[in-house]
Design an enzyme around this catalytic site. Structure first.
Site, PDB file in Angstrom:
ATOM      1  CG  ASP A 217     -22.759   8.127  -2.586  1.00  0.00           C
ATOM      2  OD1 ASP A 217     -22.094   8.142  -1.529  1.00  0.00           O
ATOM      3  OD2 ASP A 217     -23.698   7.321  -2.801  1.00  0.00           O
ATOM      4  CB  ILE A 218     -18.166  10.834  -6.399  1.00  0.00           C
ATOM      5  CG1 ILE A 218     -17.401  11.710  -7.386  1.00  0.00           C
ATOM      6  CG2 ILE A 218     -18.470   9.464  -6.992  1.00  0.00           C
ATOM      7  CD1 ILE A 218     -16.029  11.160  -7.753  1.00  0.00           C
TER       8      ILE A 218
END
Length: 401
Positions: A217-218
């Protein structure tokens, strides 16, 4: 005997008449059309519409290669012809066979013995599917529209080059790939753009594709030995040496923002795909998660979590990704866990764990409203929340050195 001789004479006279008809038709065609029916290489038009001689084509291609600054040791030449040209060539061969060749002598068949086209160049009536069924009435030239030089398009293209390596991501505001929602960019950059963009520019390629063994995920950092990746370059002008590849790696790692780092960058063949896919489904991942629980940590919590080996977890598709993923239930394995305390805090701790690939770690901690079971919260009998997450290792052999 006399009747047979007369029939033969009539056939020969008819054959001579057919030859004369063919000659008359050919003479009525424009000179350029006749040339192109015999050979497509006499003249051609470039992109500006200027008619050039065939000898100019070699010079033009050589000039284009020099202008584009391609580096190469060997090359191959590929020619693609419009289907209508092949259909017309087929029809021309058939017509010549029918009108010129004597029916009393054998002549080797051409490459195309059947007419496979369904219509002629001018879009008139369909042609017959075989030579034997064609009549003299149909054997007329239907190529009046071929009255201008052929138009050639030529270009150079190199087969893809592949760069392999591992990347580390130090920022919680960098996505793996470029992420745009409603014309608004998510995050300050992406791993794809930082690595692929620099390699693209250094090798003077047209475009690139970024592939990685999984994704984070970011807001998740990628640490440890890094995540394996491939960059596929399309139509490169420059073929990098081993030393040049190392210079690209240094250039990426010396960027001022220090968002991403590359390790073990190298040129690989198309077998890099096999290295990436080998063991991907069975790979294990290790994580470090900062966790908060609603009560103080107890001594028995350490033993409780560390004693759970190869724990089977059922996970329904998380609510946060339900809008883009199928609603499925997956069984995943938590291979081991251990707790690391944080000085001065009784409700915060670091959870180190090793899991099967594809496990949703955030949901394993807080339970996702009961959609993941068991979870850290259900095991400890309290509310649990994950505050930060790092990937610390990906157990794959590729691009480790």
């Amino acid at each position: 005997m006399e009747s047979g001789t007369e029939a033969q004479k009539e056939a020969e006279l008819g054959h001579v008449a057919e030859k004369k008809e063919l000659q008359d038709v050919v003479q009525t065609l424009p000179s350029d059309a006749v040339n192109h029916l015999v050979s497509l290489g006499f003249t051609f038009s470039n992109d500006s519409g200027i008619v050039r001689k065939k000898d100019d084509l070699v010079v033009l291609i050589a000039d284009m290669v020099k202008q584009e600054r391609y580096q190469f040791d060997t090359f191959s030449l590929e020619v693609s012809m419009p289907p209508i040209i092949l259909d017309n060539d087929n029809y021309l061969r058939t017509t010549i066979i029918f009108l010129i060749l004597s029916p009393f002598h054998y002549f080797p068949a051409p490459v195309y013995t059947k007419i496979v086209c369904e219509s002629n160049l001018a879009g008139e009536k369909p042609l017959s599917s075989s030579i034997e069924n064609e009549s003299s009435d149909c054997c007329k030239f239907l190529l009046e529209t071929a009255n201008e030089p052929c138009h050639f398009t030529y270009f150079c293209y190199r087969t893809p080059l592949y760069f392999g390596g591992r990347y580390l991501k130090y920022s919680r505001n960098v996505s793996q790939t470029r992420w745009i929602i409603d014309d608004e960019r998510m995050g300050e950059a992406s791993v794809e753009e930082i690595i692929g963009g620099n390699i693209l520019q250094a090798c003077q390629a047209d475009s690139f594709k970024f592939h990685a063994a999984g994704r984070e995920d970011i807001d998740v950092r990628m640490l440890g030995p890094g995540r394996p990746f491939l960059v596929e370059l399309q139509n490169t002008r420059h073929v990098p040496s081993e030393l040049f590849v190392k210079d690209i790696e240094k250039m990426i790692n010396s960027m001022e923002n220090k968002l991403v780092r590359v390790k073990n960058l190298k040129l690989v063949g198309s077998d890099g795909w096999d290295l990436m896919r080998e063991g991907e489904a069975e790979k294990q991942k290790q994580y470090a998660a900062l966790v908060w629980i609603s009560r103080p940590l107890k001594d028995e919590d350490f033993q409780c979590l560390s004693s759970l080996n190869d724990l089977k977890v059922l996970q329904r598709t998380p609510i946060r990704v339900l809008h883009r993923r199928s609603p499925l239930e997956r069984e995943k394995i938590i291979h081991w866990m251990k707790i690391e305390t944080i000085a001065g805090s009784s409700q915060y701790f670091l959870l180190h764990l090793c899991t099967q690939a594809g496990t949703y770690i955030k949901e394993f901690v807080h339970g996702d409203l009961g959609r993941t079971h068991p979870s850290i919260g259900s095991i400890l009998g309290c509310r649990a929340e994950i505050l930060q997450l790092d990937v610390t290792d990906i157990k794959m052999e590729c691009f480790l050195t």
